[in-house]
Scaffold this active site. Structure first.
Site, PDB file in Angstrom:
ATOM      1  N   SER A  43      43.745  32.384  42.170  1.00 11.87           N
ATOM      2  CA  SER A  43      45.012  31.476  42.076  1.00 11.87           C
ATOM      3  C   SER A  43      45.484  31.360  43.587  1.00 11.87           C
ATOM      4  CB  SER A  43      45.929  31.470  41.064  1.00 11.87           C
ATOM      5  OG  SER A  43      46.207  32.942  40.831  1.00 11.87           O
ATOM      6  N   TRP A  45      30.557  38.229  56.565  1.00 10.31           N
ATOM      7  CA  TRP A  45      29.198  38.220  56.580  1.00 10.31           C
ATOM      8  C   TRP A  45      28.801  37.194  57.672  1.00 10.31           C
ATOM      9  CZ3 TRP A  45      25.600  34.578  55.662  1.00 10.31           C
ATOM     10  CH2 TRP A  45      24.192  34.979  55.610  1.00 10.31           C
ATOM     11  N   ASP A 103      33.472  39.749  47.128  1.00 11.11           N
ATOM     12  CA  ASP A 103      34.178  39.545  48.479  1.00 11.11           C
ATOM     13  C   ASP A 103      33.194  39.619  49.666  1.00 11.11           C
ATOM     14  OD1 ASP A 103      36.358  39.054  50.057  1.00 11.11           O
ATOM     15  OD2 ASP A 103      37.312  41.102  49.709  1.00 11.11           O
ATOM     16  N   GLY A 104      33.908  39.026  50.769  1.00  8.11           N
ATOM     17  CA  GLY A 104      33.043  39.380  51.850  1.00  8.11           C
ATOM     18  C   GLY A 104      32.245  38.379  52.492  1.00  8.11           C
ATOM     19  N   HIS A 155      29.774  31.571  51.955  1.00 10.43           N
ATOM     20  CA  HIS A 155      29.963  31.029  50.730  1.00 10.43           C
ATOM     21  C   HIS A 155      28.442  30.623  50.184  1.00 10.43           C
ATOM     22  CE1 HIS A 155      34.164  31.813  51.199  1.00 10.43           C
ATOM     23  NE2 HIS A 155      34.486  30.741  52.027  1.00 10.43           N
ATOM     24  N   LEU A 165      42.580  44.905  43.407  1.00  7.56           N
ATOM     25  CA  LEU A 165      42.250  44.008  42.502  1.00  7.56           C
ATOM     26  C   LEU A 165      42.387  42.601  42.684  1.00  7.56           C
ATOM     27  CD1 LEU A 165      42.959  46.188  39.435  1.00  7.56           C
ATOM     28  CD2 LEU A 165      40.586  45.764  40.226  1.00  7.56           C
ATOM     29  N   GLY A 167      33.138  35.660  54.208  1.00  9.69           N
ATOM     30  CA  GLY A 167      33.519  35.054  55.442  1.00  9.69           C
ATOM     31  C   GLY A 167      33.102  35.973  56.392  1.00  9.69           C
ATOM     32  N   ARG A 193      33.824  45.674  43.396  1.00  4.30           N
ATOM     33  CA  ARG A 193      34.348  44.963  44.367  1.00  4.30           C
ATOM     34  C   ARG A 193      33.486  45.046  45.763  1.00  4.30           C
ATOM     35  NH1 ARG A 193      40.176  42.631  45.996  1.00  4.30           N
ATOM     36  NH2 ARG A 193      39.373  41.363  47.774  1.00  4.30           N
ATOM     37  N   LEU A 214      22.779  36.084  27.771  1.00  2.26           N
ATOM     38  CA  LEU A 214      24.074  36.916  28.655  1.00  2.26           C
ATOM     39  C   LEU A 214      25.084  35.900  28.451  1.00  2.26           C
ATOM     40  CD1 LEU A 214      25.127  38.765  30.877  1.00  2.26           C
ATOM     41  CD2 LEU A 214      24.006  37.077  32.554  1.00  2.26           C
TER      42      LEU A 214
HETATM   43  C1  IPE Z   1      39.447  38.041  45.811  1.00  2.00           C
HETATM   44  O1  IPE Z   1      39.115  38.001  47.228  1.00  2.00           O
HETATM   45  C2  IPE Z   1      39.310  36.384  45.240  1.00  2.00           C
HETATM   46  C3  IPE Z   1      37.762  36.375  45.190  1.00  2.00           C
HETATM   47  C4  IPE Z   1      36.704  36.958  45.392  1.00  2.00           C
HETATM   48  C5  IPE Z   1      37.566  34.817  44.439  1.00  2.00           C
HETATM   49  P1  IPE Z   1      40.017  37.712  48.367  1.00  2.00           P
HETATM   50  O2  IPE Z   1      39.323  37.733  49.634  1.00  2.00           O
HETATM   51  O3  IPE Z   1      40.682  36.333  48.235  1.00  2.00           O
HETATM   52  O4  IPE Z   1      41.196  38.771  48.296  1.00  2.00           O
HETATM   53  P2  IPE Z   1      42.166  39.289  49.381  1.00  2.00           P
HETATM   54  O5  IPE Z   1      43.034  38.083  49.796  1.00  2.00           O
HETATM   55  O6  IPE Z   1      41.459  40.083  50.523  1.00  2.00           O
HETATM   56  O7  IPE Z   1      42.935  40.317  48.600  1.00  2.00           O
HETATM   57  C1  IPE Z   2      34.846  35.914  49.059  1.00  2.00           C
HETATM   58  O1  IPE Z   2      34.484  35.963  50.180  1.00  2.00           O
HETATM   59  C2  IPE Z   2      34.867  34.301  48.650  1.00  2.00           C
HETATM   60  C3  IPE Z   2      36.137  33.943  47.902  1.00  2.00           C
HETATM   61  C4  IPE Z   2      37.297  34.742  47.968  1.00  2.00           C
HETATM   62  C5  IPE Z   2      36.231  32.451  47.589  1.00  2.00           C
HETATM   63  P1  IPE Z   2      35.934  35.756  51.447  1.00  2.00           P
HETATM   64  O2  IPE Z   2      35.915  34.325  51.643  1.00  2.00           O
HETATM   65  O3  IPE Z   2      37.025  36.239  50.832  1.00  2.00           O
HETATM   66  O4  IPE Z   2      35.395  36.632  52.655  1.00  2.00           O
HETATM   67  P2  IPE Z   2      36.096  37.652  53.514  1.00  2.00           P
HETATM   68  O5  IPE Z   2      36.968  38.362  52.610  1.00  2.00           O
HETATM   69  O6  IPE Z   2      37.088  36.626  54.244  1.00  2.00           O
HETATM   70  O7  IPE Z   2      35.194  38.083  54.202  1.00  2.00           O
HETATM   71 MG    MG Z   3      38.069  38.107  50.955  1.00  2.00          MG
END
Ligand code: IPE
Ligand code: IPE
Ligand code: MG
Length: 250
Positions: free
Chosen positions: A74, A33, A28-29, A45, A203, A31, A196, A139
């Site tokens: 999903s 970043w 996660d993160g 991404h 989760l 966006g 995470r 792996l």
């Molecule tokens: C969870 O991240 C899904 C993935 C990392 C692929 P999200 O960014 O979609 O989760 P929420 O919306 O913050 O819970």
């Molecule tokens: C995780 O990063 C990638 C996916 C969920 C596909 P995000 O795109 O959720 O990044 P944030 O959480 O918005 O920073």
């Molecule tokens: Mg996210």
């Protein structure tokens, strides 16, 4: 120092906690970043996909047997169509470009998540990747794409109900062990450690059944900045914990 796999343990005979057999990561993160650097989300991404390559190598070197990566939930279809298209484009690119390298490195790649909802060419790439790497013994890389744990559980319940209807199973035979065999992760051990990144502590519909006794690690680093040192850090932290599974502490 980290203990790198079971071989090393046996060689040294030292009684240390081994590395987790299965690490699952909610990447996660991306966006945030990108935003913090004034870049489009796509840049996050893209950088995130490069980190995946590095983590696969890192896990191989550390003797981790299973690495599950949550790449697209999903619920991520709720995002703007352009971002979804960017992500699908990156999966396409990753699966095409990395396949030979993964195969050369003896990595077995599997996918969990609903394939029906994915663009046809990606579903085909998924099948080809699984087929090509099926006999690899290194792996185990599990990519969760269009994955949602609640849906996975519902599908499993339906399959169980069907087997009961057909007389192949009785209600009293349904145990945790039996039910787990109906999940997409049937032949994959439960994660020992769920990580995470980016500071969120939830989760988000990831491995809800399988993570029943996983250790959880929430790291304050966005995924594109997640390094080998970060990986080693969460493993060291894991090794310092006592897993009790409901029993008394030592
Ligand atoms: C969870 O991240 C899904 C993935 C990392 C692929 P999200 O960014 O979609 O989760 P929420 O919306 O913050 O819970
Ligand atoms: C995780 O990063 C990638 C996916 C969920 C596909 P995000 O795109 O959720 O990044 P944030 O959480 O918005 O920073
Ligand atoms: Mg996210």
């Amino acid at each position: 120092m980290l203990v790198r796999g079971k071989m090393r343990l046996a060689e040294t005979g030292v009684n240390v906690v081994p590395v987790p057999e299965h690490i699952a990561i909610i990447m996660d993160g991306n966006g945030r970043w990108a935003k913090s650097r004034g870049l489009p989300r796509f840049a996050g991404h893209k950088r995130g996909a490069e980190v995946v390559r590095d983590m696969v190598k890192g896990c191989q070197e550390l003797g981790i047997n299973y690495l599950t990566l949550y790449a697209f939930s999903s619920e991520n279809w709720k995002r703007p169509a352009s971002e979804v298209a960017d992500l699908m484009g990156l999966f396409r690119l990753y699966l095409t470009r990395e396949l030979n390298e993964l195969h050369r490195n003896n990595v077995r790649v599997r996918f969990i998540g609903a394939r029906e909802g994915l663009p046809g060419d990606i579903a085909t790439l998924i099948e080809q990747t699984e087929e090509k790497t099926r006999r690899n013994s290194g792996l185990n890389l599990v990519m969760a794409i269009n994955y949602g744990s609640q849906n996975e559980i519902i599908q499993a319940v339906k399959a169980v109900a069907k087997d009961v209807e057909k007389g192949r199973l009785t209600a009293s035979e349904i145990t945790e062990h039996c039910f787990a065999a109906y999940l997409e992760t049937a032949d994959i051990p439960d994660p020992d450690l769920v990580v995470r990144t980016s500071g969120e502590q939830r989760l988000s519909n990831f491995l809800l059944w399988q993570a029943a006794y996983a250790e959880l690690a929430f790291v304050d680093v966005h995924w594109p900045d997640f390094t080998r040192e970060c990986l080693e850090g969460v493993i060291r932290d894991y090794q310092s914990r006592e897993r009790r599974y409901g029993s008394s502490s030592k």
